[in-house]
Design a protein around this motif. Sequence first.
Motif, PDB file in Angstrom:
ATOM      1  N   GLY A 188       0.832  -1.202   0.000  1.00 15.77           N
ATOM      2  CA  GLY A 188       0.000   0.000   0.000  1.00 15.77           C
ATOM      3  C   GLY A 188       0.864   1.248   0.000  1.00 15.77           C
ATOM      4  O   GLY A 188       2.095   1.179   0.075  1.00 15.77           O
ATOM      5  N   PRO A 189       0.228   2.430  -0.083  1.00 13.65           N
ATOM      6  CA  PRO A 189       0.982   3.682  -0.076  1.00 13.65           C
ATOM      7  C   PRO A 189       1.657   3.889   1.282  1.00 13.65           C
ATOM      8  O   PRO A 189       1.121   3.511   2.323  1.00 13.65           O
ATOM      9  CB  PRO A 189      -0.093   4.750  -0.311  1.00 13.65           C
ATOM     10  CG  PRO A 189      -1.380   4.109   0.118  1.00 13.65           C
ATOM     11  CD  PRO A 189      -1.231   2.665  -0.196  1.00 13.65           C
ATOM     12  N   ALA A 190       2.793   4.461   1.245  1.00 11.57           N
ATOM     13  CA  ALA A 190       3.549   4.709   2.470  1.00 11.57           C
ATOM     14  C   ALA A 190       2.829   5.759   3.314  1.00 11.57           C
ATOM     15  O   ALA A 190       2.210   6.687   2.788  1.00 11.57           O
ATOM     16  CB  ALA A 190       4.952   5.190   2.120  1.00 11.57           C
ATOM     17  N   VAL A 191       2.869   5.596   4.638  1.00 10.97           N
ATOM     18  CA  VAL A 191       2.277   6.583   5.535  1.00 10.97           C
ATOM     19  C   VAL A 191       3.084   7.866   5.458  1.00 10.97           C
ATOM     20  O   VAL A 191       4.324   7.842   5.566  1.00 10.97           O
ATOM     21  CB  VAL A 191       2.263   6.052   6.983  1.00 10.97           C
ATOM     22  CG1 VAL A 191       1.737   7.120   7.935  1.00 10.97           C
ATOM     23  CG2 VAL A 191       1.416   4.796   7.080  1.00 10.97           C
ATOM     24  N   ALA A 192       2.381   8.976   5.232  1.00 14.55           N
ATOM     25  CA  ALA A 192       3.068  10.256   5.081  1.00 14.55           C
ATOM     26  C   ALA A 192       3.753  10.631   6.387  1.00 14.55           C
ATOM     27  O   ALA A 192       3.250  10.352   7.481  1.00 14.55           O
ATOM     28  CB  ALA A 192       2.076  11.331   4.676  1.00 14.55           C
ATOM     29  N   ALA A 193       4.878  11.266   6.233  1.00 11.59           N
ATOM     30  CA  ALA A 193       5.592  11.738   7.409  1.00 11.59           C
ATOM     31  C   ALA A 193       4.752  12.799   8.106  1.00 11.59           C
ATOM     32  O   ALA A 193       4.074  13.603   7.447  1.00 11.59           O
ATOM     33  CB  ALA A 193       6.941  12.319   6.995  1.00 11.59           C
ATOM     34  N   GLN A 238      -1.558  11.655   9.748  1.00  9.45           N
ATOM     35  CA  GLN A 238      -1.997  10.282   9.516  1.00  9.45           C
ATOM     36  C   GLN A 238      -1.660   9.367  10.686  1.00  9.45           C
ATOM     37  O   GLN A 238      -2.302   8.331  10.870  1.00  9.45           O
ATOM     38  CB  GLN A 238      -1.382   9.739   8.217  1.00  9.45           C
ATOM     39  CG  GLN A 238      -1.975  10.363   6.967  1.00  9.45           C
ATOM     40  CD  GLN A 238      -1.477   9.685   5.697  1.00  9.45           C
ATOM     41  OE1 GLN A 238      -1.012   8.553   5.721  1.00  9.45           O
ATOM     42  NE2 GLN A 238      -1.578  10.394   4.581  1.00  9.45           N
ATOM     43  N   ASP A 239      -0.678   9.755  11.474  1.00 11.88           N
ATOM     44  CA  ASP A 239      -0.348   8.933  12.643  1.00 11.88           C
ATOM     45  C   ASP A 239      -1.137   9.357  13.878  1.00 11.88           C
ATOM     46  O   ASP A 239      -0.828   8.956  15.001  1.00 11.88           O
ATOM     47  CB  ASP A 239       1.157   9.007  12.930  1.00 11.88           C
ATOM     48  CG  ASP A 239       1.625  10.408  13.326  1.00 11.88           C
ATOM     49  OD1 ASP A 239       0.769  11.333  13.348  1.00 11.88           O
ATOM     50  OD2 ASP A 239       2.818  10.581  13.613  1.00 11.88           O
ATOM     51  N   ALA A 240      -2.189  10.180  13.655  1.00 13.98           N
ATOM     52  CA  ALA A 240      -3.110  10.650  14.693  1.00 13.98           C
ATOM     53  C   ALA A 240      -2.522  11.736  15.589  1.00 13.98           C
ATOM     54  O   ALA A 240      -3.168  12.165  16.547  1.00 13.98           O
ATOM     55  CB  ALA A 240      -3.624   9.499  15.552  1.00 13.98           C
ATOM     56  N   SER A 241      -1.328  12.187  15.289  1.00 11.66           N
ATOM     57  CA  SER A 241      -0.782  13.296  16.064  1.00 11.66           C
ATOM     58  C   SER A 241      -1.428  14.607  15.610  1.00 11.66           C
ATOM     59  O   SER A 241      -1.793  14.771  14.451  1.00 11.66           O
ATOM     60  CB  SER A 241       0.743  13.375  15.895  1.00 11.66           C
ATOM     61  OG  SER A 241       1.089  13.608  14.538  1.00 11.66           O
TER      62      SER A 241
END
Length: 475
Positions: A19-24, A109-112
């Motif tokens: 899948g697409p990489a999680v954006a920084a 995207q990491d909920a931060s």
Amino acid sequence: MLALAGLMLASCEPALLQGPAVAAPMASTALQSAFVIDGQFADAACTIPQTDGNFIKYSTSPAVTVQVSTVKADGSKNVLATGASGVFNITPRRGADPNQAFTVTTINQDASVVSFESSVNVFVPGDLPPEVKVLTGEGGSKAWKWYTVDGACWGNAGFNAGKAASPTDIPGKWWGCTPEQLETEQVAHSGGTVYGYGDPDAYMIFNEDGECISYKADGTQIAKGSYTFEDYDPEGAGAGYGYGKLVTTDAPILFPFDINTQGRRTNEFQVVYVDPNVLALISDKGAGDWGECTWWRFKNASDADAALAGNGQRAWTWYTIDGATWGNAGYNAGTANAAGDIPGKWWGCTPVQLETEQLAHSGGVAYGYGSDDAYMVFDSANGTVTSYKADGSEIKSSGYAVEDFVMDPAAFSKGTLSTTDGSGILFPFAINQGGAVTTTYEIVYLDGTIMSLIGNYAGSGDWGECTWWRFKPKN
């Protein structure tokens, strides 16, 4: 064959899809760089550019969903806009700093959560918009209470039944009840729950910050929300009922329940009538013409200036209850338990009696006060109150001022009404003083529909003789 079978089995091995990489995660500085103010405008449609406009158009590049917010006076968050682009409005209260802070926030995207603070210079109004002022008064905050006429302040009617013929008219009215009945025999309309709305002294406050807050009679908060007054027409000549539409959030008005829905709250109201002293609303429940709707009627309960002079001038006349509109009472004898009540009342007479059998109180002179149709006009622009005979002939004019008025049901005196150069009040004579004119009046009761005054001319102590007056707005 065995080799081919093995090849076929191998070819059926499932492949792991990538899948697409999680954006920084985006840093605060990157968010700030991505947020762009595209201009300030005088209107919500962003068609009239203005250097210090209150409507701010924004976009993000690269596109990112953001939330724009400010902080309310009570410390809570006020969300102005959400999206990758849009428009937000910042209109500070009068006298505020034109440099207004706001916060932009996004969720990675990491909920931060990341945000930055900024500010913008906006126009600070020198006066309240007319659609706000009619609800809040010049002071920016006004209390409204139930207005009971012919035993009703809330009820049902046929929807879209025409425009109001008077401040107290509910077009197409079918039925109504008193405040006390709302949470007793009519409590099913609130889902069977008693909240504290069912009291004549329950009230709601509209303020210039766009908040509406309802309270029990003892001052305990019941509900709080925001409001906007759309398409306001002070002449009542607009579409529908004529005056516009009141939209709220979180159902903050008094008894916000649609009739016969077992507790369903409403936030959208057609304004049947509004002026600085009377507010009547209708909710259509989604019904068509003449379908069942709900109505509410309120009166100004805290704005003394609006009560006296309305939009600039207002006429008042005698209000006779139980054969009396002027008389004597014991001073500081408690509080007015209801509109029109005179604490410690001893005696009173009609307007006609004032200048016949009671003429000695005016020094034996008949000036023209002694008629049911005599009246006085408060003029806020000129600061005058002028009394008139029934035929419109002027009797006396003086200056006037209201001081220290507070809506306090527990206080005998709610404030002071003072006059200068004599008194333009109707029959301003202290009782049993041979024609002495009263120029300082204590306000026993005042709202948009009634005024009761006390004159302690002799300076007597508690329960000593004082003079009282009672008036109502002239139709």
